[in-house]
Write an enzyme that holds these catalytic residues in place. Structure first.
Site, mmCIF file in Angstrom:
data_model
loop_
_atom_site.group_PDB
_atom_site.id
_atom_site.type_symbol
_atom_site.label_atom_id
_atom_site.label_comp_id
_atom_site.label_asym_id
_atom_site.label_seq_id
_atom_site.Cartn_x
_atom_site.Cartn_y
_atom_site.Cartn_z
ATOM 1 N N LYS A 126 0.585 -1.382 -0.017
ATOM 2 C CA LYS A 126 -0.258 0.072 -0.081
ATOM 3 C C LYS A 126 1.286 0.920 0.034
ATOM 4 O O LYS A 126 2.138 1.491 0.131
ATOM 5 C CB LYS A 126 -0.627 0.058 1.468
ATOM 6 C CG LYS A 126 -2.036 -1.451 0.846
ATOM 7 C CD LYS A 126 -2.623 -1.373 1.608
ATOM 8 C CE LYS A 126 -4.216 -2.055 2.169
ATOM 9 N NZ LYS A 126 -5.206 -1.837 2.931
ATOM 10 N N ARG A 162 -2.666 -16.151 1.844
ATOM 11 C CA ARG A 162 -3.386 -15.436 3.042
ATOM 12 C C ARG A 162 -2.813 -15.720 4.559
ATOM 13 O O ARG A 162 -2.624 -15.410 4.906
ATOM 14 C CB ARG A 162 -4.837 -15.647 2.862
ATOM 15 C CG ARG A 162 -5.321 -14.731 2.098
ATOM 16 C CD ARG A 162 -7.074 -14.843 2.514
ATOM 17 N NE ARG A 162 -7.093 -14.025 4.079
ATOM 18 C CZ ARG A 162 -7.092 -12.859 3.905
ATOM 19 N NH1 ARG A 162 -6.980 -12.214 3.422
ATOM 20 N NH2 ARG A 162 -6.764 -12.173 5.504
ATOM 21 N N ARG A 182 1.347 -8.083 8.243
ATOM 22 C CA ARG A 182 0.939 -7.375 8.498
ATOM 23 C C ARG A 182 1.617 -6.967 10.055
ATOM 24 O O ARG A 182 1.200 -6.330 10.336
ATOM 25 C CB ARG A 182 -0.747 -6.955 8.444
ATOM 26 C CG ARG A 182 -1.134 -7.156 6.957
ATOM 27 C CD ARG A 182 -2.446 -7.887 6.695
ATOM 28 N NE ARG A 182 -3.442 -7.158 5.523
ATOM 29 C CZ ARG A 182 -4.342 -7.886 5.369
ATOM 30 N NH1 ARG A 182 -5.611 -8.679 6.221
ATOM 31 N NH2 ARG A 182 -4.267 -7.772 4.022
ATOM 32 N N ASN A 197 -2.503 -0.896 6.709
ATOM 33 C CA ASN A 197 -2.427 -2.535 6.734
ATOM 34 C C ASN A 197 -1.148 -3.111 6.601
ATOM 35 O O ASN A 197 -0.552 -4.044 6.382
ATOM 36 C CB ASN A 197 -3.484 -3.657 7.697
ATOM 37 C CG ASN A 197 -3.848 -3.561 6.129
ATOM 38 O OD1 ASN A 197 -3.852 -3.361 5.429
ATOM 39 N ND2 ASN A 197 -5.071 -4.586 6.886
ATOM 40 N N HIS A 214 -1.869 -5.790 0.907
ATOM 41 C CA HIS A 214 -3.488 -5.891 0.636
ATOM 42 C C HIS A 214 -3.263 -7.566 -0.339
ATOM 43 O O HIS A 214 -2.007 -7.728 -0.900
ATOM 44 C CB HIS A 214 -4.348 -5.666 -0.295
ATOM 45 C CG HIS A 214 -5.337 -5.991 -1.106
ATOM 46 N ND1 HIS A 214 -7.155 -6.348 -0.316
ATOM 47 C CD2 HIS A 214 -4.936 -6.841 -2.252
ATOM 48 C CE1 HIS A 214 -7.726 -7.240 -1.430
ATOM 49 N NE2 HIS A 214 -6.516 -7.412 -2.324
#
Length: 381
Positions: A246, A327, A347, A357, A360
């Site tokens: 991000k 994930r 994260r 965080n 993504h």
């Protein structure tokens, strides 16, 4: 236009107005005392945006070539509106080009962190496969070098990372921190001394001058009509998932650490590009969270607050589902919870809040391919 030039900086900004199909020019004023900005329409000779604070925009966001997301518009900074601002800010700031050559993923992460720590900001980045023609152009200053045939062999058909770097005396600084062409002769502590193998596998190339840097950047990051033919993105669209580092994490220099974490987790990066995502596209991308996740609005604002890096991720163990496995290494969406329950996740290590965080990743196995296609097919157009 209150305020003296002593407490504000002034720039020329351009915005492409889609509806009118024309470029609008503005004076963009930045006030460091309270981090606010305003915009004055040069053609209409009137205030366009009154003094307002825009999240994520600070003084170091302003440099020639920067694209800023201001109230729903992508404004490209193309010049200085006064000599005072030029003197204060741009005296020594340069833009240059660099290539990170093929090598272990964790080393690529370390090199990106090294650049950031030595004052060079990555403002464009793309993974591309080089043809021999590309090698001949980018390395044109080395055509008569005895190592060139080996270099051409090493790079032809391989994936490299092209970078636009911005910083104080960027051309000289890049050469200084990269070190001598031969890693054995490079100053201790330089990139090539730390990670290089020989004069061909020496990790990094940087443009030898500001002029060649400008030519290299135009070649490696071509305008839209040429994107489909020259140095194309490398997405495989097969058993893949999407990872986005991000904008806040890019600004904070965490891209390298994220790439190291991806490598440690057992994944490869098969495509990578730095994007500036417009607000409308961020809203479309996160639409599944609308009305479900209270952070939806914040997530949209964060994704469109500056450059992000999107990657196609593939699990090295081909028997596993990439999206499901990836994930696990990204961790819970709230970094505070991640630090308690899954302290080794991306994260937990890099995130700050549920909105900021750091990364993504695709939520559902079936979303991985769709999200990769959104970034590497739809947005790239």
């Amino acid at each position: 236009m209150e305020g003296s030039y002593k407490d504000k900086y002034s720039f020329i900004g351009e915005w492409y107005d889609n509806q009118a199909s024309l470029i609008r020019r503005f004076n963009v004023f930045y006030y460091p005392t309270d981090d606010t900005l305003e915009m004055y329409d040069l053609k209409l000779r009137k205030m366009f945006v009154r003094r307002v604070k825009v999240d994520g925009i600070k003084l170091d966001s302003f440099y020639i070539g920067a694209t800023l997301y201001i109230l729903g518009r992508l404004i490209k900074i193309v010049g200085f509106a006064c000599e005072d601002t030029r003197q204060k800010l741009h005296k020594d700031v340069q833009v240059t080009f660099s290539i990170i050559k093929p090598g272990p993923l964790n080393i690529i992460g370390k090199i990106l962190t090294f650049f950031h720590e030595h004052g060079l900001r990555v403002t464009k980045m793309k993974m591309a496969q080089m043809t021999h023609d590309d090698v001949n152009f980018i390395f044109r200053s080395m055509l008569s070098d005895p190592t060139f045939p080996f270099l051409s062999e090493f790079l032809g058909g391989k994936h490299v990372y092209g970078l636009e770097l911005v910083g104080k005396d960027a051309v000289a600084q890049c050469a200084r921190i990269v070190g001598d062409n031969d890693p054995l002769k490079a100053e201790p502590g330089t990139i090539r001394a730390l990670y290089g193998v020989d004069p061909v596998r020496n990790c990094v190339y940087c443009s030898p001058s500001a002029e060649s840097g400008a030519e290299d950047l135009e070649y490696f990051f071509p305008p839209p009509p040429l994107r489909s033919v020259r140095l194309r993105l490398t997405a495989t669209l097969s058993n893949c998932t999407l990872c986005i580092v991000k904008p806040h994490a890019i600004r904070e220099g965490k891209l390298g650490a994220a790439i190291e974490g991806i490598d440690e987790g057992g994944f490869d990066i098969t495509a990578l590009n730095m994007f500036i995502v417009e607000n409308v596209n961020a809203a479309e991308f996160y639409e599944v969270y609308k009305g479900i996740v209270p952070e939806y609005k914040g997530m949209v604002e964060e994704l469109s607050s500056g450059p992000c890096v999107a990657m196609e991720i593939v699990c090295r163990d081909k028997s596993l589902n990439t999206a499901v496995e990836f994930r696990k290494i990204v961790g819970p969406s709230d970094p505070e919870i991640a630090r308690l329950l899954r302290p080794n996740t991306l994260r937990a290590k890099l995130g700050k809040t549920k909105v900021q965080n750091a990364v993504h990743c695709s939520d559902l196995p079936e979303d991985g391919l769709l999200e990769v296609e959104y970034f590497f097919k739809i947005l790239d157009l």
